[in-house]
Write a protein that holds these residues in place. Structure first.
Motif, PDB file in Angstrom:
ATOM      1  N   ASP A 167       0.825  -1.218   0.000  1.00 51.14           N
ATOM      2  CA  ASP A 167       0.000   0.000   0.000  1.00 51.14           C
ATOM      3  C   ASP A 167       0.856   1.263   0.000  1.00 51.14           C
ATOM      4  O   ASP A 167       0.518   2.251  -0.645  1.00 51.14           O
ATOM      5  N   TRP A 168       1.978   1.243   0.707  1.00 57.65           N
ATOM      6  CA  TRP A 168       2.856   2.428   0.765  1.00 57.65           C
ATOM      7  C   TRP A 168       3.364   2.807  -0.630  1.00 57.65           C
ATOM      8  O   TRP A 168       3.516   3.983  -0.953  1.00 57.65           O
TER       9      TRP A 168
ATOM     10  N   GLU B 134       0.454   4.345  -2.569  1.00 57.16           N
ATOM     11  CA  GLU B 134       0.183   5.674  -1.999  1.00 57.16           C
ATOM     12  C   GLU B 134       1.144   6.711  -2.581  1.00 57.16           C
ATOM     13  O   GLU B 134       0.744   7.786  -3.019  1.00 57.16           O
ATOM     14  N   GLN B 135       2.437   6.372  -2.620  1.00 61.92           N
ATOM     15  CA  GLN B 135       3.454   7.306  -3.123  1.00 61.92           C
ATOM     16  C   GLN B 135       3.320   7.566  -4.616  1.00 61.92           C
ATOM     17  O   GLN B 135       3.388   8.698  -5.067  1.00 61.92           O
TER      18      GLN B 135
ATOM     19  N   TYR C 160      10.286  10.308  -1.168  1.00 59.70           N
ATOM     20  CA  TYR C 160      10.016   8.928  -1.575  1.00 59.70           C
ATOM     21  C   TYR C 160      10.823   7.927  -0.761  1.00 59.70           C
ATOM     22  O   TYR C 160      11.969   8.183  -0.393  1.00 59.70           O
ATOM     23  N   ARG C 161      10.165   6.803  -0.533  1.00 61.15           N
ATOM     24  CA  ARG C 161      10.831   5.663   0.095  1.00 61.15           C
ATOM     25  C   ARG C 161      10.920   4.576  -0.952  1.00 61.15           C
ATOM     26  O   ARG C 161       9.896   4.158  -1.517  1.00 61.15           O
TER      27      ARG C 161
ATOM     28  N   GLU D  28      15.051   6.887   2.064  1.00 56.18           N
ATOM     29  CA  GLU D  28      13.830   7.200   2.815  1.00 56.18           C
ATOM     30  C   GLU D  28      13.784   8.614   3.370  1.00 56.18           C
ATOM     31  O   GLU D  28      12.781   9.019   3.952  1.00 56.18           O
TER      32      GLU D  28
END
Length: 488
Positions: free
Chosen positions: A255-256, A259-260, A300-301, A322
């Protein structure tokens, strides 16, 4: 008056917007994949060229059936040419293509529609078998179609052409982001549905899928695509359905990532620097994210691969970005010949990375095609070092990939070194029409009347319409009234 009644049977469910009817004086060229009927509907004047233009269609159908692990879903496949359409438009079991697709064999090197043919075939799965629930999720059709045409290019033309095609998609999105706007890929604030058919939906989404593939790995990524098609066949879907399948298949909550990259606008902009510390035997890599942060653009990660080449060999390290600024330390007893940020070119990014001449000279000869081309253009900005034009001259002749030869030719002309005219004359007979065209253009820009005979010769001998056109421009730039009869 006599009438004819035609009956059409569509026995599988399909979205109403994918209905298509074409009426015209068509010649129908019949082909097949096994027992699947494949036909090409063209105007009679186009028949001869249409046969070879469409001849890869059955192989494309087989390729996508295989890579998506889902057999072609419909009872036939037709491609129908028509005026008044720019590119292509998919329908269930058929594609409409603008009649600009029809050209002779000479034009193929400069005006190929192979990528569009592949893109529209991929829609038979992505868009037709599954389709968007509403227009804000357009990427489920178009990003997947665009990524699929990259997969075909890489399969058919090899790794370098594939890498170059993907870079082209990145740059297409970046142009829109830098000159028009940024928006999330999933976006419901449009005025008309067609607003979403832009470079965020097509190339940006394709590049984000490529990053997802990098994160998941090849086998889980393609298994996810296949599972998604099987679970949701003949259904409207949205992005959350796809996210759920990713989680089911891989056991990983991504999900991360969505999302980004899917629900927020923008892209990372990196400032990268590296130093080698001889006393501690370490390479220090400094990565700053400097993208403008308005409208919800994040820090951004993501993982990135760093390639370190030394006289003893090459190794690739994976580190996670990160923070606004990340510092990484890698042991290295030897001074690196090359420190490569984003080895494998997985990330959609803008970046700057100041390097010394020694490292760029090495990179321009030893990196992959994307890194070589980048290093050539970086060297072009440095200038006053006698080794640089000498290298450009060598690469313009010897590099295995046309885009690197093209960059070397352009940088050589800018450096305007002695001998560049001879090198450019030689490049005007390169195997790639794109290199030949650039060489003729750059020579023409010199406005040198002693080259007119050369341009006339290139016009007579070259088999590319683009190069011929460039040769005529060059004659016009270099000549006087006496050239008018030739040009006429």
């Amino acid at each position: 008056a006599r009438t004819s009644t035609w009956h059409w049977s569509q026995d599988l469910p399909h979205p109403t917007y994918l209905f298509m009817l074409a009426i015209g004086p068509f010649t129908v060229i019949e082909d097949s994949l096994g027992d699947l009927p494949v036909s090409y509907w063209v105007y009679p004047w186009a028949e001869e060229n249409a046969r070879w233009i469409f001849e890869k269609t059955p192989r494309m159908l087989a390729f996508f059936s295989d890579i998506f692990d889902y057999p072609y879903p419909w009872s036939k496949y037709d491609q129908v040419t028509t005026p008044h359409v720019g590119g292509g438009a998919e329908a269930t079991s058929a594609t409409i293509l603008g009649d600009g697709i029809i050209h002779d064999r000479r034009a193929e090197q400069d005006f190929s529609w192979e990528r569009i043919i592949a893109h529209e075939i991929a829609h038979q799965w992505w868009g037709d078998l599954i389709t968007l629930r509403d227009w804000s999720h357009t990427w489920l059709n178009e990003s997947f179609g665009t990524y699929s045409d990259y997969l075909w290019t890489r399969h058919e033309q090899g790794e370098d052409e594939g890498a170059w095609a993907l870079l082209g998609k990145k740059n297409q999105y970046l142009r829109e982001a830098n000159t028009r706007y940024v928006r999330p890929i999933v976006f419901d604030r449009y005025e008309r549905p067609h607003d979403n058919f832009d470079s965020h939906t097509y190339p940006k989404g394709a590049c984000i899928l490529h990053q997802l593939r990098y994160l998941l790995g090849d086998e889980p990524f393609f298994r996810t695509l296949s599972t998604f098609l099987h679970e949701h066949e003949f259904e409207p879907v949205d992005t959350h359905d796809f996210m759920k399948t990713v989680k089911e298949v891989t056991g990983r909550n991504m999900d991360w990532f969505f999302e980004q990259f899917i629900f927020r606008p923008g892209h990372p902009v990196f400032e990268v620097g590296s130093v080698w510390d001889e006393s501690s035997g370490e390479v220090r890599l400094d990565v700053a994210q400097v993208q403008a942060r308005e409208h919800g653009v994040p820090i951004y990660r993501m993982p990135v691969q760093v390639g370190i080449s030394t006289p003893s060999g090459k190794r690739v390290e994976t580190v996670w970005l990160e923070n606004e600024r990340d510092l990484f330390v890698f042991p290295s007893q030897e001074k690196p010949l090359l420190v490569r940020f984003d080895e494998g070119n997985w990330l959609l990014k803008e970046w700057s990375y100041e390097k010394g001449v020694e490292e760029l000279l090495y990179q321009a000869q030893n990196d992959d095609v994307i890194g070589r081309e980048w290093a050539v253009r970086e060297l072009g900005r440095i200038g006053k070092d006698p080794r640089i034009p000498a290298l450009f001259s060598t690469l313009a002749r010897d590099d295995s990939f046309w885009a690197v030869r093209l960059a070397a030719v352009e940088m050589l002309a800018e450096a305007d070194s002695t001998g560049s005219v001879e090198r450019l004359r030689s490049a005007a007979t390169d195997p790639s029409s794109r290199v030949r065209r650039a060489a003729v253009r750059l020579l023409g820009e010199r406005g040198d009347p002693t080259l007119i005979e050369f341009f006339q010769d290139r016009f007579a001998r070259d088999d590319s319409y683009q190069v011929q056109a460039e040769a005529l421009r060059a004659v016009g730039r270099s000549g006087d009234q006496s050239q008018l009869p030739f040009l006429q």
